[in-house]
Design a protein around this motif. Structure first.
Motif, mmCIF file in Angstrom:
data_model
loop_
_atom_site.group_PDB
_atom_site.id
_atom_site.type_symbol
_atom_site.label_atom_id
_atom_site.label_comp_id
_atom_site.label_asym_id
_atom_site.label_seq_id
_atom_site.Cartn_x
_atom_site.Cartn_y
_atom_site.Cartn_z
ATOM 1 N N PHE A 15 0.835 -1.211 0.000
ATOM 2 C CA PHE A 15 0.000 0.000 0.000
ATOM 3 C C PHE A 15 0.866 1.255 0.000
ATOM 4 C CE2 PHE A 15 -1.964 3.349 2.625
ATOM 5 C CZ PHE A 15 -3.094 3.627 1.864
ATOM 6 N N MET A 16 1.887 1.310 0.848
ATOM 7 C CA MET A 16 2.756 2.482 0.923
ATOM 8 C C MET A 16 3.522 2.689 -0.378
ATOM 9 S SD MET A 16 2.300 3.920 3.870
ATOM 10 C CE MET A 16 3.756 4.902 4.201
ATOM 11 N N GLN A 17 3.922 1.596 -1.012
ATOM 12 C CA GLN A 17 4.633 1.690 -2.282
ATOM 13 C C GLN A 17 3.723 2.255 -3.374
ATOM 14 O OE1 GLN A 17 7.957 0.209 -3.307
ATOM 15 N NE2 GLN A 17 7.523 1.511 -5.056
ATOM 16 N N GLU A 18 2.516 1.720 -3.458
ATOM 17 C CA GLU A 18 1.615 2.124 -4.534
ATOM 18 C C GLU A 18 1.090 3.536 -4.343
ATOM 19 O OE1 GLU A 18 -1.336 -0.928 -4.563
ATOM 20 O OE2 GLU A 18 -0.050 -2.372 -5.638
ATOM 21 N N LYS A 19 0.810 3.923 -3.114
ATOM 22 C CA LYS A 19 0.197 5.224 -2.865
ATOM 23 C C LYS A 19 1.220 6.357 -2.765
ATOM 24 C CE LYS A 19 -3.339 7.574 -0.133
ATOM 25 N NZ LYS A 19 -4.179 7.828 -1.329
ATOM 26 N N PHE A 20 2.368 6.082 -2.122
ATOM 27 C CA PHE A 20 3.334 7.144 -1.847
ATOM 28 C C PHE A 20 4.708 6.912 -2.465
ATOM 29 C CE2 PHE A 20 0.554 6.945 2.017
ATOM 30 C CZ PHE A 20 -0.158 8.100 1.762
ATOM 31 N N GLY A 21 4.927 5.737 -3.046
ATOM 32 C CA GLY A 21 6.233 5.444 -3.635
ATOM 33 C C GLY A 21 7.282 5.033 -2.627
ATOM 34 N N ILE A 22 6.920 4.933 -1.357
ATOM 35 C CA ILE A 22 7.883 4.660 -0.295
ATOM 36 C C ILE A 22 8.149 3.157 -0.203
ATOM 37 C CG2 ILE A 22 8.297 4.828 2.185
ATOM 38 C CD1 ILE A 22 6.516 7.322 2.179
ATOM 39 N N ASP A 23 9.421 2.790 -0.271
ATOM 40 C CA ASP A 23 9.816 1.387 -0.271
ATOM 41 C C ASP A 23 10.153 0.943 1.150
ATOM 42 O OD1 ASP A 23 10.751 -1.123 -0.777
ATOM 43 O OD2 ASP A 23 12.537 -0.502 -1.882
ATOM 44 N N LEU A 24 9.293 0.090 1.716
ATOM 45 C CA LEU A 24 9.480 -0.390 3.087
ATOM 46 C C LEU A 24 9.673 -1.907 3.145
ATOM 47 C CD1 LEU A 24 6.655 1.736 4.763
ATOM 48 C CD2 LEU A 24 9.119 2.141 4.954
ATOM 49 N N LYS A 25 10.041 -2.514 2.020
ATOM 50 C CA LYS A 25 10.134 -3.972 1.961
ATOM 51 C C LYS A 25 11.126 -4.541 2.969
ATOM 52 C CE LYS A 25 9.070 -4.421 -2.999
ATOM 53 N NZ LYS A 25 9.214 -3.007 -3.383
ATOM 54 N N ARG A 26 12.143 -3.789 3.288
ATOM 55 C CA ARG A 26 13.175 -4.270 4.219
ATOM 56 C C ARG A 26 13.104 -3.538 5.559
ATOM 57 N NH1 ARG A 26 15.050 -3.647 -0.808
ATOM 58 N NH2 ARG A 26 15.882 -5.468 -1.909
ATOM 59 N N LYS A 27 11.960 -2.962 5.870
ATOM 60 C CA LYS A 27 11.857 -2.099 7.050
ATOM 61 C C LYS A 27 10.885 -2.633 8.104
ATOM 62 C CE LYS A 27 14.461 1.147 5.133
ATOM 63 N NZ LYS A 27 15.781 1.517 5.675
ATOM 64 N N LYS A 28 10.694 -3.930 8.153
ATOM 65 C CA LYS A 28 9.724 -4.478 9.105
ATOM 66 C C LYS A 28 10.069 -4.113 10.556
ATOM 67 C CE LYS A 28 7.259 -8.694 10.411
ATOM 68 N NZ LYS A 28 7.062 -10.135 10.137
ATOM 69 N N PRO A 29 11.317 -4.279 11.006
ATOM 70 C CA PRO A 29 11.629 -3.892 12.393
ATOM 71 C C PRO A 29 11.372 -2.411 12.661
ATOM 72 C CG PRO A 29 13.354 -5.287 11.498
ATOM 73 C CD PRO A 29 12.468 -4.911 10.348
ATOM 74 N N LEU A 30 11.686 -1.551 11.691
ATOM 75 C CA LEU A 30 11.442 -0.124 11.855
ATOM 76 C C LEU A 30 9.949 0.162 11.992
ATOM 77 C CD1 LEU A 30 13.100 2.848 10.111
ATOM 78 C CD2 LEU A 30 10.625 2.584 9.841
ATOM 79 N N ILE A 31 9.130 -0.484 11.164
ATOM 80 C CA ILE A 31 7.686 -0.279 11.223
ATOM 81 C C ILE A 31 7.150 -0.677 12.595
ATOM 82 C CG2 ILE A 31 5.474 -1.127 10.328
ATOM 83 C CD1 ILE A 31 6.800 -1.349 7.583
ATOM 84 N N VAL A 32 7.570 -1.824 13.081
ATOM 85 C CA VAL A 32 7.090 -2.302 14.376
ATOM 86 C C VAL A 32 7.512 -1.347 15.491
ATOM 87 C CG1 VAL A 32 7.261 -4.151 16.071
ATOM 88 C CG2 VAL A 32 7.009 -4.710 13.649
ATOM 89 N N SER A 33 8.769 -0.939 15.489
ATOM 90 C CA SER A 33 9.265 -0.093 16.577
ATOM 91 C C SER A 33 8.626 1.292 16.568
ATOM 92 C CB SER A 33 10.788 0.038 16.490
ATOM 93 O OG SER A 33 11.179 0.726 15.317
ATOM 94 N N ARG A 34 8.394 1.835 15.388
ATOM 95 C CA ARG A 34 7.875 3.206 15.305
ATOM 96 C C ARG A 34 6.358 3.288 15.412
ATOM 97 N NH1 ARG A 34 11.542 6.708 11.001
ATOM 98 N NH2 ARG A 34 13.563 6.286 12.007
#
Length: 272
Positions: A15-34
């Motif tokens: 969703f973030m990639q398609e809507k905003f262009g933001i690549d979070l494929k390798r950011k799972k720990p960051l997503i959880v912590s933040r």
């Protein structure tokens, strides 16, 4: 709180990639912590319901919070100073000659964050074109996806140390002391920057093409195909002879870049 499942992680980063262009494929720990504290404060017991609401409701307040947590709006005056040297010594004389009849510049700060970049560019423009005489339109379009940072940019509060790299005369001319030792921008500088919300994944359909586009340290969040597509859209709305400035850590792929390389992180659209 339950962990973020692989399925929900994939749904969220897609969703973030398609809507905003933001690549979070390798950011799972960051997503959880933040995001964990946000989920708790909003009463969610797991990520699954939160991801559902993000994707299905697309609530503006939730989107703003999500973007603010997962991106860094880090900026400061005179960042990548070589860009401003080139702007002052090469680009502005070219613009003065090109627009000597209409006296209308077209400049875009894309991903302007809290306003330091467009205000900084604006100071250079006002100083240079103010000395030429005549009524030059030096206004800058400044856009960002986050309404939160745009609000800060429109009514900025800067600490004195954040202005230290600027010439002292500019500090006195373009900044006004306010409460608690902070500074805000002068009315002249404020009038010279037009802030608007804009998602860089959207089609670029402004009234005019641009002589100069600054998009610095924004594409660090994009994967290569997204970056290539955005640069192509920038190219399509750049006047021949115009320039694109990007961050020094965001080198473009020579094979796919339609611009001509000029200097590190500076590109030019060739004249037809």
């Amino acid at each position: 709180m339950n962990d973020l499942s692989d399925e929900d992680f994939k749904r969220l980063y897609t969703f973030m990639q398609e809507k905003f262009g933001i690549d979070l494929k390798r950011k799972k720990p960051l997503i959880v912590s933040r995001l964990s504290s946000i989920l708790e404060s909003r009463g969610y017991t797991d990520f699954h319901d939160y991801v559902n609401d993000i994707i299905q409701k697309q609530d503006q307040d939730m989107m703003t919070t999500l973007l603010n947590k997962l991106t860094t709006n880090y900026t400061y005056f005179m960042r990548e100073e070589s860009h401003f040297d080139y702007l002052e010594n090469v680009v502005m004389p070219q613009l003065a000659e090109k627009h000597k009849n209409d006296r209308m510049l077209s400049i875009w700060s894309a991903g302007c964050s809290s306003g330091e970049e467009p205000y900084n560019i604006s100071m250079y423009l006002l100083e240079y074109f103010g000395k030429l005489g005549g009524n030059w339109d030096t206004r800058i379009l400044a856009t960002d996806i986050s309404q939160n940072v745009l609000s800060k940019a429109e009514n900025p509060k800067y600490l004195p140390e954040s202005l230290e790299k600027l010439p002292k005369s500019w500090k006195n001319k373009y900044f006004v002391p306010i409460e608690d030792g902070y500074y805000t921008v002068s009315e002249e500088l404020r009038r010279n920057v037009i802030f608007r919300p804009f998602n860089l994944m959207s089609p670029i359909k402004f009234k005019r093409d641009f002589d100069l586009i600054f998009c610095r340290n924004v594409m660090i969040y994009f994967d290569q195909p997204t970056k290539d597509a955005l640069v192509k859209r920038f190219y399509d709305v750049t006047y021949p002879g115009g320039h694109l400035f990007i961050g020094h850590s965001e080198g473009l792929t020579k094979a796919t870049c339609p611009y001509t390389y000029v200097k590190p992180a500076i590109y030019r659209k060739d004249e037809k």
